[in-house]
Structure formats: structure tokens, C-alpha cells
Design a protein around this motif. Structure first.
Motif, PDB file in Angstrom:
ATOM      1  N   LEU A  58      57.094  19.796  79.361  1.00 40.05           N
ATOM      2  CA  LEU A  58      57.467  20.307  78.040  1.00 40.05           C
ATOM      3  C   LEU A  58      56.612  21.521  77.676  1.00 40.05           C
ATOM      4  N   ALA A  59      55.320  21.446  77.947  1.00 43.53           N
ATOM      5  CA  ALA A  59      54.435  22.566  77.643  1.00 43.53           C
ATOM      6  C   ALA A  59      54.851  23.810  78.418  1.00 43.53           C
ATOM      7  N   ARG A  60      55.152  23.643  79.706  1.00 42.83           N
ATOM      8  CA  ARG A  60      55.607  24.804  80.503  1.00 42.83           C
ATOM      9  C   ARG A  60      56.924  25.349  79.969  1.00 42.83           C
ATOM     10  N   HIS A  61      57.829  24.446  79.598  1.00 42.92           N
ATOM     11  CA  HIS A  61      59.124  24.874  79.052  1.00 42.92           C
ATOM     12  C   HIS A  61      58.939  25.698  77.781  1.00 42.92           C
ATOM     13  N   LEU A  62      58.047  25.258  76.905  1.00 45.66           N
ATOM     14  CA  LEU A  62      57.831  25.964  75.642  1.00 45.66           C
ATOM     15  C   LEU A  62      57.216  27.338  75.876  1.00 45.66           C
ATOM     16  N   LEU A  63      56.285  27.436  76.809  1.00 49.91           N
ATOM     17  CA  LEU A  63      55.686  28.738  77.106  1.00 49.91           C
ATOM     18  C   LEU A  63      56.723  29.686  77.706  1.00 49.91           C
ATOM     19  N   ASP A  64      57.620  29.138  78.527  1.00 50.20           N
ATOM     20  CA  ASP A  64      58.711  29.968  79.062  1.00 50.20           C
ATOM     21  C   ASP A  64      59.653  30.396  77.933  1.00 50.20           C
ATOM     22  N   GLU A  65      59.949  29.467  77.034  1.00 54.27           N
ATOM     23  CA  GLU A  65      60.895  29.726  75.944  1.00 54.27           C
ATOM     24  C   GLU A  65      60.376  30.800  74.984  1.00 54.27           C
ATOM     25  N   PHE A  66      59.082  30.728  74.630  1.00 55.91           N
ATOM     26  CA  PHE A  66      58.517  31.631  73.636  1.00 55.91           C
ATOM     27  C   PHE A  66      57.724  32.786  74.253  1.00 55.91           C
ATOM     28  N   GLY A  67      57.546  32.754  75.567  1.00 57.69           N
ATOM     29  CA  GLY A  67      56.901  33.870  76.260  1.00 57.69           C
ATOM     30  C   GLY A  67      55.401  33.776  76.383  1.00 57.69           C
ATOM     31  N   SER A  68      54.753  33.047  75.471  1.00 60.63           N
ATOM     32  CA  SER A  68      53.295  32.948  75.472  1.00 60.63           C
ATOM     33  C   SER A  68      52.863  31.969  74.391  1.00 60.63           C
ATOM     34  N   LEU A  69      51.574  31.621  74.400  1.00 57.14           N
ATOM     35  CA  LEU A  69      51.038  30.811  73.304  1.00 57.14           C
ATOM     36  C   LEU A  69      51.191  31.535  71.980  1.00 57.14           C
ATOM     37  N   ARG A  70      50.927  32.820  71.999  1.00 58.08           N
ATOM     38  CA  ARG A  70      51.063  33.604  70.773  1.00 58.08           C
ATOM     39  C   ARG A  70      52.492  33.544  70.244  1.00 58.08           C
ATOM     40  N   GLY A  71      53.464  33.700  71.132  1.00 57.16           N
ATOM     41  CA  GLY A  71      54.860  33.645  70.718  1.00 57.16           C
ATOM     42  C   GLY A  71      55.212  32.307  70.096  1.00 57.16           C
ATOM     43  N   LEU A  72      54.693  31.227  70.681  1.00 58.55           N
ATOM     44  CA  LEU A  72      54.950  29.893  70.142  1.00 58.55           C
ATOM     45  C   LEU A  72      54.264  29.700  68.798  1.00 58.55           C
ATOM     46  N   MET A  73      52.998  30.095  68.714  1.00 60.71           N
ATOM     47  CA  MET A  73      52.202  29.807  67.519  1.00 60.71           C
ATOM     48  C   MET A  73      52.597  30.659  66.319  1.00 60.71           C
ATOM     49  N   THR A  74      53.249  31.775  66.557  1.00 58.47           N
ATOM     50  CA  THR A  74      53.589  32.668  65.448  1.00 58.47           C
ATOM     51  C   THR A  74      55.078  32.721  65.139  1.00 58.47           C
ATOM     52  N   THR A  75      55.873  31.899  65.808  1.00 51.23           N
ATOM     53  CA  THR A  75      57.310  31.918  65.546  1.00 51.23           C
ATOM     54  C   THR A  75      57.613  31.309  64.173  1.00 51.23           C
ATOM     55  N   SER A  76      58.801  31.555  63.687  1.00 45.45           N
ATOM     56  CA  SER A  76      59.202  31.035  62.385  1.00 45.45           C
ATOM     57  C   SER A  76      59.469  29.536  62.457  1.00 45.45           C
ATOM     58  N   HIS A  77      59.564  28.921  61.288  1.00 48.81           N
ATOM     59  CA  HIS A  77      59.876  27.487  61.207  1.00 48.81           C
ATOM     60  C   HIS A  77      61.191  27.188  61.917  1.00 48.81           C
ATOM     61  N   ASN A  78      62.212  27.960  61.625  1.00 47.47           N
ATOM     62  CA  ASN A  78      63.517  27.728  62.245  1.00 47.47           C
ATOM     63  C   ASN A  78      63.463  27.935  63.750  1.00 47.47           C
ATOM     64  N   GLY A  79      62.771  28.996  64.170  1.00 51.23           N
ATOM     65  CA  GLY A  79      62.654  29.275  65.596  1.00 51.23           C
ATOM     66  C   GLY A  79      61.911  28.176  66.330  1.00 51.23           C
ATOM     67  N   PHE A  80      60.896  27.612  65.694  1.00 49.10           N
ATOM     68  CA  PHE A  80      60.102  26.541  66.281  1.00 49.10           C
ATOM     69  C   PHE A  80      60.924  25.262  66.413  1.00 49.10           C
ATOM     70  N   CYS A  81      61.603  24.910  65.342  1.00 47.24           N
ATOM     71  CA  CYS A  81      62.292  23.613  65.295  1.00 47.24           C
ATOM     72  C   CYS A  81      63.589  23.577  66.089  1.00 47.24           C
ATOM     73  N   ARG A  82      64.096  24.733  66.492  1.00 44.81           N
ATOM     74  CA  ARG A  82      65.342  24.719  67.247  1.00 44.81           C
ATOM     75  C   ARG A  82      65.143  24.225  68.686  1.00 44.81           C
ATOM     76  N   VAL A  83      63.886  24.140  69.122  1.00 45.55           N
ATOM     77  CA  VAL A  83      63.596  23.710  70.490  1.00 45.55           C
ATOM     78  C   VAL A  83      63.475  22.199  70.534  1.00 45.55           C
ATOM     79  N   LYS A  84      64.177  21.574  71.451  1.00 48.20           N
ATOM     80  CA  LYS A  84      64.131  20.124  71.607  1.00 48.20           C
ATOM     81  C   LYS A  84      62.698  19.681  71.872  1.00 48.20           C
ATOM     82  N   GLY A  85      62.275  18.654  71.161  1.00 46.91           N
ATOM     83  CA  GLY A  85      60.922  18.143  71.327  1.00 46.91           C
ATOM     84  C   GLY A  85      59.969  18.623  70.259  1.00 46.91           C
TER      85      GLY A  85
END
Length: 236
Positions: A58-85
């Protein structure tokens, strides 16, 4: 008999079910957080995976989905919650972690404290502006001993830029009874290199504030991981 690394609880694998010397948390405690990969750090934060997807996957999938930790940590609420898990609870955890880190970074630059060094100022401004999605123009207002009076976001813009009005900047500086100011703004593109417009704006603000005897000490441009000082570049 199953290997320890493939044990599941309710079809969801947790980090506590890996071999001890492979668990990110134990590796962190034994060797320090700096040795962990982004995937391992994220797995510690997530704690569990989802049905059919172990936490490391799941962690690898999220980093692929958002491009980086920064991309994941700074995405919007909607962008974050649209990902399964993920969901609102995890989003709130991320925001709390970001705010705690920001406050730790802010501690050396509190109201009434003097600015000690340019690097300290850089760290402070990076924590304030480095994760913004849109351009923000801010001022760090100081007294005549360079003690912090106020950090103030002055203008917010779109991804393309922010309109900055010198008259409004002067009004804020006078309201705060400032003797000096350090300006800063972010480049959402991540590239901190100052533009010609940045340089021209700085000179206009310096001229306007000079009329009321308020010094402009610097203008810093914040990118992703880099902060460039116009004063150090001789562009003031």
C-alpha cells in the motif's frame, strides 16, 4: 506453516507480523529514521494495509500514485480520500503531523525573538510556504533590533502568481510598527529561481517602504527544498 512475513490478520497484514529485523519501526529504533526509505516511513505511519494489499505494498502504491511523500502529504482532502485505503481519519493524521513539523520548524522564529541567521529564516519560510499549492506572498515584520513582530500572509494568488499592491504592504508595515521587513513568496512549480518580475517587485516595494523609513532586508523565493535570497544574489 506460513512464513512470518506473510501472516495476515483479518486479511490485512500489519508491520508487527514481519520478521523483527525487517520491521520498519524496529529498524528506526535500532538505527535511526534517516536509514528508512520513503516506503518504510510511510508504512510506519499507515500501520496496516487493506484487504488484499499488505501495508508495504500500500505504501509503494501511494508513493506511485502521488509521485512522492511530498505529493501525498500536501494533496487536497478530496485527492487524498479518493485512494482506496485512505480516508478522512488518515487525512486528519497527515495534517496533524504536518502541523506539528511546521510548529517545530517555527519555534526558533517566534514573536519577540531576534532573527539569528539567514539559514534560520530560510527554514522558517520553507516550513510556512514550501507546501502551498498556490502562490502566497508574505512578510516577516521586524523591529529595529530585528526581533519578530509578525509573520503575515499578504496576498494569495493562483498557481500562476499573486497580485501584490505596494500601498497595502506599506499599510501593514505601518500597522505593525515595523522598522524592517523580509518578504517571501513561493513558486508552486518548485523552482525557486527568482523571475524578473520578482526582482522588479522587490525594488518597487523597497522604494515605497523607504519613503516611510522601513528597510527591506531581503526577499526570499521558496521552492521545493530550496530558498533563494535576492539580497545574497545582489538583486535588491
Amino acid at each position: 506453516m506460513q512464513d512470518a512475513s506473510t501472516h495476515y490478520t483479518g486479511n490485512v497484514m500489519t508491520t508487527t507480523q514481519w520478521p523483527r529485523d525487517e520491521r520498519p519501526r524496529e529498524r528506526l529504533l535500532a538505527h535511526g529514521p534517516e536509514i528508512l526509505s520513503d516506503t518504510e516511513l510511510l508504512a510506519i505511519f499507515l500501520r496496516t494495509g487493506t484487504t488484499g494489499m499488505p501495508v508495504m505494498a500500500l505504501a509503494r502504491h501511494l508513493l506511485d500514485e502521488f509521485g512522492s511523500l511530498r505529493g501525498l502529504m500536501t494533496t487536497s482532502h478530496n485527492g487524498f480520500c479518493r485512494v482506496k485505503g485512505l480516508g478522512t481519519a488518515k487525512y486528519a493524521q497527515v495534517q496533524a503531523a504536518m502541523e506539528m513539523a511546521r510548529r517545530v520548524m517555527d519555534e526558533p522564529v517566534r514573536q519577540g525573538d531576534p532573527l539569528i541567521s539567514p539559514e534560520e529564516t530560510r527554514r522558517y519560510l520553507r516550513s510556512r510556504l514550501g507546501t502551498q499549492h498556490h502562490e502566497v506572498f508574505a512578510g516577516l515584520f521586524l523591529d529595529n533590533r530585528h526581533r519578530v513582530i509578525r509573520y503575515q500572509e499578504l496576498f494569495r494568488g493562483t498557481i500562476d502568481g499573486a497580485a501584490v499592491y505596494p500601498r497595502e504592504v506599506v499599510r501593514h508595515a505601518l500597522d505593525f510598527n515595523a522598522a524592517a521587513v523580509i518578504f517571501a513568496h513561493n513558486h508552486p512549480s518548485g523552482i525557486a529561481e527568482p523571475s524578473q518580475a520578482d526582482i522588479s517587485l522587490t525594488r518597487r516595494l523597497k522604494e515605497a517602504l523607504g519613503l516611510v523609513d522601513i528597510r527591506v532586508l531581503d526577499h526570499m523565493v521558496v521552492g521545493h527544498g530550496e530558498v533563494i535570497s535576492l539580497a545574497e544574489r545582489g538583486l535588491m
